[in-house]
Scaffold this active site. Sequence first.
Site, PDB file in Angstrom:
ATOM      1  N   GLU A 141      -4.019  -6.310  -6.494  1.00 51.23           N
ATOM      2  CA  GLU A 141      -3.546  -6.259  -7.881  1.00 51.23           C
ATOM      3  C   GLU A 141      -3.786  -7.564  -8.652  1.00 51.23           C
ATOM      4  OE1 GLU A 141       0.088  -3.094  -7.604  1.00 51.23           O
ATOM      5  OE2 GLU A 141       0.509  -5.074  -6.794  1.00 51.23           O
TER       6      GLU A 141
HETATM    7  C1  ACM Z   1       0.463  -3.293  -2.839  1.00 46.69           C
HETATM    8  O1  ACM Z   1       1.281  -2.362  -2.708  1.00 46.69           O
HETATM    9  N1  ACM Z   1       0.361  -3.923  -3.976  1.00 46.69           N
HETATM   10  C2  ACM Z   1      -0.387  -3.705  -1.745  1.00 46.69           C
END
Ligand code: ACM
Length: 486
Positions: free
Chosen positions: A312
């Site tokens: 992310e």
């Molecule tokens: C995640 O759940 N951001 C790896």
Amino acid sequence: MKYVLSLFAVLLVSCGGPIYESDTSLDQLPLIPRPQSVISELGGFGYGSNLEVITDNQELADLQAFIPVESSLENSSGPLVLSLGLKHPSPEAYRLSINRREIRIQGASPAGVFRGIQTLRQILAASNSAPQQPIKVLPLGVIEDWPSVSYRGTMLDVARHFFTVDEVKRYIDQMAQYKINTLHLHLSDDQGWRIEIKAYPRLTGIGAATEVGGGSGGFYTQEDFLELQAYAAQRFIQIIPEIDMPGHTNAAIVAYPELNGNGKTVSPYTGTAVGFSTFDARNEAVYTFVNQVVKELSSLSTSPYFHLGGDESHVTSKEDYLYFVERVGQIIRTHQKTPIGWDEVAQTDLGPGSVAQFWASEKNALAAVDKKMKVLMSPAKKAYLDMQYDSLSPYGLHWAGYISVQDAYNWDPLSYVPGLDADQILGIEAPLWSETISDSSGLEYLAFPRLICVAELGWTPQSLRSWEDFNRRLTEVSYPGNKSSK
Ligand code: ACM
């Protein structure tokens, strides 16, 4: 003549002692994970509150601490004999036999004996159903058992909310009961930095003082980390440290603003949004920092793996992301560790043998194997312990869906992603993110019994798994947390 005498002695002893009969059979006991092979025999092994442990190996003698009965032969049909020497490709393999004269656990290594002791604990617990009886009787037979997947883990997010050393130890004890062998600690995120780094004291001086919702946070000293690692190792569990980067780095950046790459002024963050922070991938000071962090943590850690996060990173340009992750991968290798990252890292050239942890993108999982990386299976829709069971669950989120106990059980990590072969899969891990939990009771609500499902998915082959059979066993045992409220 000597032979005849000793034969006579055995007959005398067996004629003299009481003969026990069990009214249960070994293959009917609610053992979890279900063993690979259980052969029941008629008869029984009786014991009072004592079980003498016999072994000629000091490391195995130390495992007595995990046997919940006192060591003595008084009131017992015979001893518990612990030994090594079982021939099996898995070091966690064991053979547990119970006959009228003794219980014997033979392991392919001390880890195998330890796993066998967990099975014995479950057998003892199942035989304790009539506590007023002074003598407990165990059914006879032979269990031959080994894991079908070598890496069976869970992740605990100690960054969104901090969990104390004692709370982590409690979780380690619970994991050990179900033969889980890896604890991945998510040690840093936007909301907090949780591990002492001697060369960067503001990480813990400033970066550890926050957590989701405005609590006081916390961190592990390096001594704490070593203590947790030793505690886990006694239970044949490895701890893998994760420092999440280049995104999820707000807490580190608050402590050391020169690391910042998003061009904005930073301030401590206690919310639950993701994707707004990034290290500056073009600043050499960032690599000096990362090298020091990886160096200090790698010198403490006995795991062969180092987790670099990599998920992310929404405000890192693609070009910077590729450059950063590949460079950090090299730093990790310089410190003799194998890099693991969340599945986004499969877009980079992290190198053969490195690991992509599949959580969201099947495309990334398939790209990883094209690059000769291994895949760790943690699909959010099945394996995320922080998803709510249903809309009434008091803890948890549901962005990946609701995951009932049956959903958590009814999938196969080795065939979940079409096109991925079993030999490309390193293992299975159930992550527990902590946006909504801050102590052992919230943790246990979310982790149990779903972590037990994951434990069986990793240990027991698909051919021996069935939801009906698992659910029957689960209803016959007690496990951490309050099962009646789910
Ligand atoms: C995640 O759940 N951001 C790896």
